[in-house]
Design an enzyme around this catalytic site. Structure first.
Site, PDB file in Angstrom:
ATOM      1  CG  ASP A  82      -2.016 -47.790 -80.527  1.00 52.17           C
ATOM      2  OD1 ASP A  82      -2.455 -47.079 -79.508  1.00 52.17           O
ATOM      3  OD2 ASP A  82      -1.859 -47.242 -81.621  1.00 52.17           O
ATOM      4  CG  HIS A 178      -6.202 -42.259 -84.429  1.00 49.14           C
ATOM      5  ND1 HIS A 178      -7.287 -42.549 -83.701  1.00 49.14           N
ATOM      6  CD2 HIS A 178      -4.873 -42.391 -83.885  1.00 49.14           C
ATOM      7  CE1 HIS A 178      -6.724 -42.804 -82.536  1.00 49.14           C
ATOM      8  NE2 HIS A 178      -5.431 -42.861 -82.517  1.00 49.14           N
ATOM      9  N   GLY A 208      -0.368 -38.123 -83.515  1.00 51.82           N
ATOM     10  CA  GLY A 208       0.557 -37.136 -83.355  1.00 51.82           C
ATOM     11  C   GLY A 208       1.079 -36.702 -84.637  1.00 51.82           C
ATOM     12  CB  THR A 209       0.876 -38.283 -88.223  1.00 51.55           C
ATOM     13  OG1 THR A 209       1.652 -39.303 -87.828  1.00 51.55           O
ATOM     14  CG2 THR A 209       1.303 -37.693 -89.658  1.00 51.55           C
ATOM     15  CG  ASN A 228       0.126 -42.751 -79.167  1.00 57.92           C
ATOM     16  OD1 ASN A 228       0.958 -43.001 -78.284  1.00 57.92           O
ATOM     17  ND2 ASN A 228      -1.154 -43.248 -78.919  1.00 57.92           N
ATOM     18  CB  VAL A 229       4.697 -40.337 -84.314  1.00 53.31           C
ATOM     19  CG1 VAL A 229       4.653 -40.124 -85.639  1.00 53.31           C
ATOM     20  CG2 VAL A 229       4.922 -39.154 -83.232  1.00 53.31           C
TER      21      VAL A 229
END
Ligand code: 13P
Length: 280
Positions: A82, A178, A208-209, A228-229
């Site tokens: 990542d 992020h 994604g959170t 993405n999490v």
């Protein structure tokens, strides 16, 4: 079922209209529980690591666990690096056996981002490894609240970027940040829809959170194939660790503390994958 590239799982997601969950592993210990969640859901999973976590645990160790579980647990697993900003880190990850990498040139000039991403694509594709690029930036947070706004991806930039760079997926700036875990973000859906209509590549949501789960379906319908999490898993694992270590004796078997932490991550991933599979 096997150890796969990002390109392979995103192709399947495109054909079957779902989104693949990409989950940040914050240590090696949680990885089996993460993959097991995907196995139980009958879905592919992308395990991703930052360069820092990869180096703390050992890139080859992540590869070994992901490959072994993909082969023995009947589940498709991608191992993705990542946000790599240094091409040397990408070369090291590929040498260690990662099946996918992200080159994050979002802080570079547009021209330099294109030039370096092109180099990475050529290097990675020759070795059978997929590449995610980024255009626009994704903002940052402090204490889980947004402090730095990202720049939205401009459709004309994304079109030009994709004409020049044969990436397998494209991270886009559409209003996410992020590390946002104390609040939820407002996504720019008109922009997402425009990007979807103009770009012929799977798109990636970062941060994604901070995205409302009610928005997942609309994202899948608009070409988001990788989601993405990271922070949600980190917060959950750490909270559970504090709780467990706070109440057990120092000579308690370590697994009695760690298993509940891994279970909390496992349950979040199962729930997210159910939503990403887009079954209505
Ligand atoms: P969050 O930690 O905000 O979920 O973002 C994860 C991510 O996008 C990793 O690149």
């Amino acid at each position: 079922m096997a150890y796969k590239t990002l390109k392979e799982v995103l192709k399947e997601a495109e054909e079957m209209d779902f989104t693949v969950g990409a989950f940040n592993a914050h240590n090696l210990e949680m990885v089996p529980a993460m993959i097991e969640a995907a196995h139980e859901e009958g879905a592919p999973i992308i395990i991703q690591t930052s360069v820092g976590t990869a180096d703390t645990e050992g890139m080859r160790n992540f590869v070994a666990v992901c490959k072994s579980m993909a082969e023995h647990e009947a589940v498709d697993v991608v191992l993705h690096l990542d946000h790599a900003r240094d091409i040397k880190d990408i070369e090291r990850a590929i040498a260690a056996g990662y099946s996918s990498v992200m080159f994050d040139g979002s802080l570079l000039s547009f021209k330099e981002n294109i030039a370096k991403t092109k180099r990475v694509v050529e290097y990675a594709h020759k070795r059978g490894v997929s590449v995610e690029g980024e255009i626009g930036t994704i903002g940052g947070t402090e204490e889980g609240f947004t402090v730095k706004e990202g720049n939205y991806t401009r459709p004309e930039d994304a079109i030009k970027f994709l004409q020049e760079c044969d990436v397998d997926a494209l991270a886009v700036g559409v209003g996410t940040h992020h590390g946002q875990f104390q609040s939820k973000t407002e996504l720019n859906f008109p922009l997402i829809e425009e990007l979807h209509s103009k770009l012929d590549k799977p798109m990636v949501i970062h941060g994604g959170t901070g995205v409302n789960e009610e928005d997942y379906h609309r994202l899948t319908e608009n070409g988001i194939r990788k989601f993405n999490v990271g922070t949600e898993l980190l917060v959950s694992w750490t909270k559970k660790a504090k709780e467990m270590f706070g109440k057990t004796e120092v000579n308690e078997s370590l697994r009695n503390n760690i298993i509940p932490c891994n279970e909390s991550v496992h349950n979040i991933i199962k729930h997210k994958i159910e939503l990403f599979m887009n079954k209505g």
